[in-house]
Enzyme design. Structure first.
Site, PDB file in Angstrom:
ATOM      1  N   ASP A 181      39.219  36.516  51.706  1.00 25.51           N
ATOM      2  CA  ASP A 181      39.634  35.279  51.056  1.00 25.51           C
ATOM      3  C   ASP A 181      40.226  34.341  52.109  1.00 25.51           C
ATOM      4  O   ASP A 181      40.590  34.786  53.207  1.00 25.51           O
ATOM      5  CB  ASP A 181      40.675  35.633  49.992  1.00 25.51           C
ATOM      6  CG  ASP A 181      41.275  34.421  49.316  1.00 25.51           C
ATOM      7  OD1 ASP A 181      40.517  33.509  48.952  1.00 25.51           O
ATOM      8  OD2 ASP A 181      42.517  34.380  49.165  1.00 25.51           O
ATOM      9  N   ASP A 186      42.527  30.991  51.294  1.00 26.77           N
ATOM     10  CA  ASP A 186      43.830  30.414  50.980  1.00 26.77           C
ATOM     11  C   ASP A 186      44.871  31.502  50.718  1.00 26.77           C
ATOM     12  O   ASP A 186      44.633  32.433  49.934  1.00 26.77           O
ATOM     13  CB  ASP A 186      43.722  29.506  49.750  1.00 26.77           C
ATOM     14  CG  ASP A 186      42.879  28.278  50.030  1.00 26.77           C
ATOM     15  OD1 ASP A 186      43.442  27.186  50.164  1.00 26.77           O
ATOM     16  OD2 ASP A 186      41.634  28.422  50.138  1.00 26.77           O
TER      17      ASP A 186
END
Length: 292
Positions: free
Chosen positions: A83, A85
């Site tokens: 991922d 953020d």
């Protein structure tokens, strides 16, 4: 044979390793040898038995220490899916864009609820992007320059894995205008993320279809593994939000990184204290082996 790797955010002592072995024995597990990966920082403790029992015995037992339990065989993963953020960077990009628009609290609340799994991810993304309609496109570059900070350990993690023949994919529910640059800066093989749409130099308030969400993340891990002749067990996945759970659960080693409670509960391992270099220690890489 399994390994419990104890990883300190500050320092861990030999006495702590002895205590950990005692805790495993008290849980009915047969302990083996211990070995320092990095003296005072990361140590492996071998054992036979139920890995879930080992996690229960060791997680939270030592202040500032993360524990990763996994099979000893194949601990060095051949692929990473991550991922972006709040995982590879320290911010949520959409919240920072909202700050430039003067509506950060409103959007950040939706982001938090979506990452906790309280809202449908795609619907929440559409709702937040709609609130940004009319924001000048130049704000994207300004936000990237002023707000994006690479997470501690991200470069070392990705560059070390790639130097050891692992492909690394950044798969984000965020936006290409951030993810593509972040992927290049850190050293990922490729990035996949959402495309913001514009009209007359301003955000139109919409996101191109299909949206990169939880299922895209899971499918990317499975498809890229198959394309490289790997099994999911040979892959590592890391993220912090509810939309990361499917890929975390699909990977041989799925790690919740400073994660929301639902994600932490669903993952096979958690990093609550250390930075992303903990994922290198979990794979048995000593500091001297890191690529910086």
């Amino acid at each position: 044979m399994f390994i419990a790797t104890l990883i300190a955010s500050d320092r861990i002592e030999a006495g702590d390793i002895s205590t950990a072995a005692d805790r495993l024995a008290a849980a009915g597990l047969r302990t083996g040898d211990s070995a320092w990966i990095e003296p005072g920082i990361a140590c492996d403790l071998g054992f036979d038995g139920d890995p879930a029992a080992a996690r229960a015995a060791l997680e939270g037992a030592f202040a500032g220490v993360d524990v990763v339990v996994q099979a000893a065989a194949g601990r060095r993963r051949r692929m990473l899916v991550a991922d972006m953020d709040s995982t590879m960077i320290t911010i949520e990009c959409i919240d920072e864009l909202a700050d430039y628009a003067g509506i950060k609290p409103q959007i950040a609340e939706i982001t938090e609820r979506a990452m906790r799994g309280e809202l449908d991810f795609e619907g929440a993304l559409d709702a937040r992007v709609a609130l940004l309609a009319g924001l000048d496109a130049s704000v994207i570059d300004r936000c990237h320059a002023e707000r994006v900070v690479i997470m501690a350990g991200a470069r070392e993690l990705v560059r070390t894995m790639r130097a050891n023949d692992a492909d690394c994919y950044l798969v984000s529910g965020g936006f290409t205008l951030f993810a593509d640059r972040v992927a290049t800066e850190i050293g990922f093989t490729r990035a996949l993320s959402n495309v913001l749409e514009f009209a007359d130099g301003k955000l139109s308030g919409t996101v191109a279809r299909p949206i990169v969400g939880a299922e895209t993340k899971r499918r990317t891990l499975l498809d890229e593994a198959a394309a490289h002749g790997l099994s999911p067990d040979q892959c590592l996945a890391v993220g912090d939000g509810a939309n990361d759970i499917p890929m975390i659960q699909a990977a041989g080693l799925g790690i919740a990184y400073h994660a929301k409670p639902k994600t932490a509960a669903a993952a096979g391992a958690r990093i609550d204290h250390g930075d992303l270099t903990a994922l290198l220690y979990a794979q048995g890489y000593a500091r001297k082996d890191w690529v910086i």
